[in-house]
Structure formats: C-alpha cells, structure tokens
Write a protein that holds these residues in place. Structure first.
Motif, PDB file in Angstrom:
ATOM      1  N   ASP A   1      45.546  25.638 -18.481  1.00  0.00           N
ATOM      2  CA  ASP A   1      45.216  26.692 -17.519  1.00  0.00           C
ATOM      3  C   ASP A   1      43.798  26.567 -16.984  1.00  0.00           C
ATOM      4  N   LEU A   2      42.904  25.940 -17.735  1.00  0.00           N
ATOM      5  CA  LEU A   2      41.512  25.805 -17.306  1.00  0.00           C
ATOM      6  C   LEU A   2      41.373  24.895 -16.089  1.00  0.00           C
ATOM      7  N   TYR A   3      42.367  24.036 -15.857  1.00  0.00           N
ATOM      8  CA  TYR A   3      42.334  23.109 -14.722  1.00  0.00           C
ATOM      9  C   TYR A   3      43.067  23.670 -13.498  1.00  0.00           C
ATOM     10  N   GLN A   4      43.786  24.748 -13.668  1.00  0.00           N
ATOM     11  CA  GLN A   4      44.653  25.228 -12.590  1.00  0.00           C
ATOM     12  C   GLN A   4      43.937  26.192 -11.656  1.00  0.00           C
ATOM     13  N   GLY A   5      43.991  25.870 -10.376  1.00  0.00           N
ATOM     14  CA  GLY A   5      43.464  26.743  -9.337  1.00  0.00           C
ATOM     15  C   GLY A   5      44.561  27.077  -8.346  1.00  0.00           C
ATOM     16  N   ALA A   6      44.189  27.756  -7.272  1.00  0.00           N
ATOM     17  CA  ALA A   6      45.177  28.126  -6.257  1.00  0.00           C
ATOM     18  C   ALA A   6      44.490  28.300  -4.910  1.00  0.00           C
TER      19      ALA A   6
ATOM     20  N   GLU B   1      51.072  31.048  -1.666  1.00  0.00           N
ATOM     21  CA  GLU B   1      50.065  30.558  -2.610  1.00  0.00           C
ATOM     22  C   GLU B   1      50.512  29.240  -3.214  1.00  0.00           C
ATOM     23  N   GLU B   2      49.601  28.269  -3.237  1.00  0.00           N
ATOM     24  CA  GLU B   2      49.885  26.948  -3.783  1.00  0.00           C
ATOM     25  C   GLU B   2      48.964  26.702  -4.977  1.00  0.00           C
ATOM     26  N   ALA B   3      49.549  26.455  -6.138  1.00  0.00           N
ATOM     27  CA  ALA B   3      48.757  26.123  -7.324  1.00  0.00           C
ATOM     28  C   ALA B   3      48.365  24.653  -7.284  1.00  0.00           C
ATOM     29  N   PHE B   4      47.224  24.328  -7.861  1.00  0.00           N
ATOM     30  CA  PHE B   4      46.811  22.923  -7.929  1.00  0.00           C
ATOM     31  C   PHE B   4      46.124  22.640  -9.270  1.00  0.00           C
TER      32      PHE B   4
END
Length: 383
Positions: free
Chosen positions: A143-148, A166-169
């Motif tokens: 989760d620490l690497y996931q943005g949006a 919304e697009e997660a990355f």
C-alpha cells in the motif's frame, strides 16, 4: 573533586563515547551485496532499493500477513507463504550488515519460489510490479507504493456532461524522448488536457448512440493521491513499428534529489504543499542496449544524510551524488562535455578526465524512487 567522582565521570564519558561510536558504525556500515546467479541483476537492483527503506525491510522480515498488517499487528506468520523467499533474502542481508566488505547474499531461495529462470534477463520495473501485485509482500508494505490520479473527459457543448474515473498506480511511466527532466514530463502527464474534436473524427460520445461532441480529455493528480513511496519509471525502451524492433532511448533526462510536486497537483491548498515534497532514495540504472544490458543501482540508506552507495550485484562502492547523476542522466550532453575537455587538453597540454559515469556512454537511469518527506518519520522508524 573526589577520586570516586572523577572515576564515575570518566566511566560516563567512556560509555558515551562507545555509544556514539556504535551508532556511527551502524549508520556508516556498507550495504550488503547480492550475488548475480546468472542474469539476476534486475532483481538485485530492485531488492536493494526496497531493502534500504527501514519500514519496508521490517514489514517483510517480520512477515506480517494481510489481516495483521492492516490492523497494525506485525506478529510473525507462518513461513510457508509466498513472501518467505523474499523474507529469507532480507534477513540474510540484515544479518550480514557490517560483517565484511566482501560479504554478499544469495537470492536462490527467492528465485526458486518465484519460478525464476536465473539465466533469463528480465525487466527491473516489471519484476517489482509483479511482486507488488502478487502475494509476495504484506498488504501494508504494498500500500505504501500505491497512489491514484483521476482520468476525465468533459464535454465542450455546454451540457456539463463529463466522465471521471480514479486510476490507481504503483509507479508512473514518464516519456524521456524530447523531455528534459522529471517535472516537465510529469507536468505534461497531468497538465493541459487534450482537445477531442468531432470535426477531426475523434469527438467524444457521452452515451452509447449519442452524437460525438468536442471534449477535453486529461488526467489530474491531487496531493491526496500521492503515495508514500513514489516510483518513476523512465521509458527508455521504444518499439519501432517500421522496423518491428526494440531500441534503447539514452537521451539526457535530469532528476533532482528533491522533487516538489505541488506545482502539478490540482486544487492544492497552501497548507498541503509540504505533503507534495519528495526526497530521492534510490536510482536503478540500465547500462548497455536493449536485450543485452545490465542493471545496478544507487541507494541512500539514510535519507537524512547525503551518503550514497553504488551497488552492482556483489560490488558495493561509496559514491557522491555527483557520481550518481554523471552516470544516470544519460544523453549527448556528456559527449559534448567530453569533447570540450579533449579540446582543452590538447590546447593546454593536460590529460582530460573521464566524463561518463561508471556505466559508460550507454548508462542511464531507468527507475527513480522517491520517499514522501512528510512520511519519513514512519518510513524510517523515527516515530
């Protein structure tokens, strides 16, 4: 002063000195290298970057499972799970720290658990995304690497019709060719929208069967969507449709130790701007051409100190940030600079130094990893 008081003071000074030396030794101990088992340099470079973020390292070593990680409980879980191979590597690296300058760790167990052919070269970015998308990391770590960010299309016919999603990355892929540095490339990604025009045949149909209309299409990034660990993938490899072949783009592309994303975040408030500031933690470099290259990395083990290491499989070397950028920027600017030095050398009769970095003229950054400054106390166990 009495003899006993003097002795007590001396003991206190000695104890304090020993403590300071111990702390400095721990901070200055060189990282542990990873053995190249054939063509596992891509794996080694990414593991080094992640290992040197203390929270990631601790979460993986402790092996917290999905339920415990989400609830802040990092009790050990059963070794018979998908993350045990990675945990084994990190534990060995942790136990080898500071033991010997020539010590290195094998990734054989991890490769066996992942079914990796150690003689087959893989892509460093794709490898780490495989681990993040799978069951190989605790959810809290992933989760620490996931943005949006938000994709949007807005009709320009006055109807106020729009579509937002919304697009997660897990990382952001930036175009390198024709771009000068990180911020302009990110600004292009999240800046001015593209105009879709029906007169050119690419208008937007708001509903099925509706007439196409002019529309603005783009993406927006908000400060709330920035992850704690921001990975930037530099698109160095290009497919040519005419020749049906892949090639490497080694254009010069600059990056800095501090990345301020506040200027590209939509609707950011003044008191939120500090949440958009990142510090460079590591760089994965690709040396050579597509299909026949080599990966290694630069890491900063302590984000609070300007101390960098180049880790090329088993070889660990202390370097400066100037060494990093000389090796990782890529591009023709280094060639131009080298020609100028050769001219001056001939003119004044002195030997010119090497302008290229460690990897030579075909080395350039492939992955940049930044950590959010406001999250450093959490990522580096300073709370």
């Amino acid at each position: 002063m009495s003899t006993s008081a003097s002795s007590g003071t001396q003991l206190l000074l000695i104890a304090t000195l020993v403590l300071v030396i111990s702390v400095n030794t721990a901070l200055s101990s060189s990282p542990t290298g990873l053995r190249n088992l054939g063509n596992t340099c891509y794996l080694n470079s990414q593991l080094q970057c992640q290992y040197h973020i203390p929270l990631i390292r601790n979460l993986i070593i402790r092996g917290s499972n999905k339920h415990n990680a989400l609830n802040g409980n990092t009790d050990d879980c059963d070794d018979d799970n998908d993350s045990s191979g990675l945990r084994s590597v990190f534990e060995s690296m942790e136990n080898s720290r500071g033991t010997s300058a020539s010590s290195s760790v094998s990734t054989y167990t991890l490769c066996r658990k992942l079914g990796i052919n150690v003689y087959e070269q893989q892509d460093a970015q794709e490898f780490w995304k495989l681990l993040l998308n799978g069951k190989y990391l605790p959810d809290r770590a992933a989760d620490l690497y996931q943005g949006a960010y938000e994709d949007y299309i807005i009709a320009q016919d006055g109807s106020s019709r729009e579509k937002r999603r919304e697009e997660a990355f897990l990382d952001l892929s930036l175009d390198v060719q024709g771009r000068s540095s990180v911020l302009p490339a990110m600004s292009e990604m999240f800046g001015s929208p593209e105009l879709l025009q029906k007169i050119e045949g690419n208008g937007w149909r708001p509903e099925k069967g509706a007439e196409p209309v002019d529309a603005l299409k783009g993406s927006s990034l908000r400060v709330q969507g920035l992850p704690s660990i921001l990975q930037l993938h530099l698109k160095r490899f290009n497919y040519d449709w005419h020749t049906d072949s892949m090639s490497k783009i080694n254009d010069r592309f600059e990056f800095s130790e501090v990345l301020d994303c506040s200027g590209i975040c939509a609707d950011i408030e003044e008191d939120e701007k500090h949440l958009a500031v990142f510090d460079l933690q590591s760089v994965v470099v690709h040396m050579g051409q597509y299909g026949s290259g080599h990966y290694y990395c630069y890491v900063r083990p302590d984000i609070r100190r300007p101390l960098w290491y180049r880790i090329d499989d088993e070889q660990v070397t202390k370097v400066t940030f100037s060494d990093v950028i000389c090796d990782a920027y890529g591009g023709l600017a280094r060639i131009t600079q080298r020609r100028k030095r050769r001219f001056l050398a001939r003119l004044f009769g002195f030997r010119s130094g090497q302008t290229f970095g460690y990897g030579g003229r075909a080395s350039s950054a492939y992955m940049l990893q930044y950590v959010k400054r406001s999250d450093i106390p959490i990522l580096y166990n300073q709370e």
